[in-house]
Design an enzyme around this catalytic site. Sequence first.
Site, PDB file in Angstrom:
ATOM      1  N   ASP A  42       0.989  -1.119   0.071  1.00  0.00           N
ATOM      2  CA  ASP A  42      -0.068   0.050  -0.121  1.00  0.00           C
ATOM      3  C   ASP A  42       0.969   1.310  -0.309  1.00  0.00           C
ATOM      4  O   ASP A  42       1.591   1.556   1.000  1.00  0.00           O
ATOM      5  CB  ASP A  42      -0.881   0.020   1.190  1.00  0.00           C
ATOM      6  CG  ASP A  42      -1.830   1.078   1.309  1.00  0.00           C
ATOM      7  OD1 ASP A  42      -1.890   1.965   0.220  1.00  0.00           O
ATOM      8  OD2 ASP A  42      -2.681   1.176   2.034  1.00  0.00           O
ATOM      9  N   ASN A  69       5.854   5.716 -10.515  1.00  0.00           N
ATOM     10  CA  ASN A  69       4.565   5.728 -11.622  1.00  0.00           C
ATOM     11  C   ASN A  69       3.292   5.763 -10.924  1.00  0.00           C
ATOM     12  O   ASN A  69       2.473   6.512 -11.259  1.00  0.00           O
ATOM     13  CB  ASN A  69       4.742   4.734 -12.449  1.00  0.00           C
ATOM     14  CG  ASN A  69       3.546   4.377 -13.214  1.00  0.00           C
ATOM     15  OD1 ASN A  69       3.251   5.053 -14.356  1.00  0.00           O
ATOM     16  ND2 ASN A  69       2.612   3.399 -12.828  1.00  0.00           N
ATOM     17  N   TYR A 134      -5.385  16.709  -7.531  1.00  0.00           N
ATOM     18  CA  TYR A 134      -4.476  15.879  -8.286  1.00  0.00           C
ATOM     19  C   TYR A 134      -3.567  16.822  -9.113  1.00  0.00           C
ATOM     20  O   TYR A 134      -2.271  16.542  -8.863  1.00  0.00           O
ATOM     21  CB  TYR A 134      -5.459  15.350  -9.313  1.00  0.00           C
ATOM     22  CG  TYR A 134      -4.640  14.449 -10.451  1.00  0.00           C
ATOM     23  CD1 TYR A 134      -4.219  13.355  -9.952  1.00  0.00           C
ATOM     24  CD2 TYR A 134      -4.443  14.886 -11.571  1.00  0.00           C
ATOM     25  CE1 TYR A 134      -3.444  12.305 -11.001  1.00  0.00           C
ATOM     26  CE2 TYR A 134      -3.736  14.082 -12.647  1.00  0.00           C
ATOM     27  CZ  TYR A 134      -3.192  12.927 -12.215  1.00  0.00           C
ATOM     28  OH  TYR A 134      -2.491  12.202 -13.011  1.00  0.00           O
ATOM     29  N   LYS A 138       0.772  16.719  -8.389  1.00  0.00           N
ATOM     30  CA  LYS A 138       1.798  16.335  -9.697  1.00  0.00           C
ATOM     31  C   LYS A 138       2.630  17.638  -9.863  1.00  0.00           C
ATOM     32  O   LYS A 138       3.765  17.327 -10.283  1.00  0.00           O
ATOM     33  CB  LYS A 138       0.890  15.939 -10.893  1.00  0.00           C
ATOM     34  CG  LYS A 138       0.047  14.703 -10.878  1.00  0.00           C
ATOM     35  CD  LYS A 138       1.100  13.652 -10.798  1.00  0.00           C
ATOM     36  CE  LYS A 138       0.554  12.211 -10.910  1.00  0.00           C
ATOM     37  NZ  LYS A 138       1.108  10.939 -10.869  1.00  0.00           N
ATOM     38  N   THR A 169      -5.779   4.567 -20.705  1.00  0.00           N
ATOM     39  CA  THR A 169      -5.674   3.824 -19.453  1.00  0.00           C
ATOM     40  C   THR A 169      -6.998   3.461 -18.916  1.00  0.00           C
ATOM     41  O   THR A 169      -7.816   4.401 -18.785  1.00  0.00           O
ATOM     42  CB  THR A 169      -4.623   4.377 -18.419  1.00  0.00           C
ATOM     43  OG1 THR A 169      -5.195   5.530 -17.916  1.00  0.00           O
ATOM     44  CG2 THR A 169      -3.307   4.499 -19.135  1.00  0.00           C
TER      45      THR A 169
END
Length: 239
Positions: A42, A69, A134, A138, A169
């Site tokens: 995790d 990643n 998000y 990043k 994806t």
Amino acid sequence: MTGLENKIAIVTGHRGGIGAAIAEVLGREGAIVEGLDLPDVDLADPEALRRAACDVIARHGGVDILVNNAGVTTLGTILDTPLEELNRVFSVNFTAPYLLIQAVLPSMIERGGGAVVNIASDQALIGKRYSAAYGASKAALAQLTKSAALDWAASGVRFNCIAPGSTDTPMLRDVTAKLRQRWPDRFPAGVDDAYRDSVPMARLANPMEIARAVSFLASDAASFITGAVIPVDGGGTAQ
């Protein structure tokens, strides 16, 4: 590529999407790939993460390549995103890479060099609606890449970052489905086409296209590249 044969590589989030492609390409180039991903590890659990990294180092004597990643996303404005959700996103997208770098960096320095490749997003460079948490996570990862590159350039450890654009994806498919569900008036059934049409090359990236860029940055072919944040986005951030 050159210089990947028998290199020890950690790839997080290797079970699907971009991570699976990265693990496949690095393995094909001769690297020994160790994957860290659910359900075994995790990434939001700092102690589990440290134990997993130490186990890889103990079994192989060190690490040559680290690819951060794994990532999670969330949708919403600042007012829609509670602190718990913000912390969840940052724990996987930023804190986990930070802790893994801490864990493997001493062995890279001892070996005389190494390569860290962080997978950010085009949202590290541009803003998108309903992606405040998000995108911020990043952007933090991209900035970490630059600072670490300067700190450790003389040691031979290179830090670089890929900023993928919209990539075909499961995560992107989940995002588009949720956008349609939560904001049907703003994201009609054609939201998938809208993502594709926003890319100057008029298509989504294939995960293998991101993986090949990672393989390049991890290899000796990129021996004089450090501190770079490279968009692989079909021209999206050039607009």
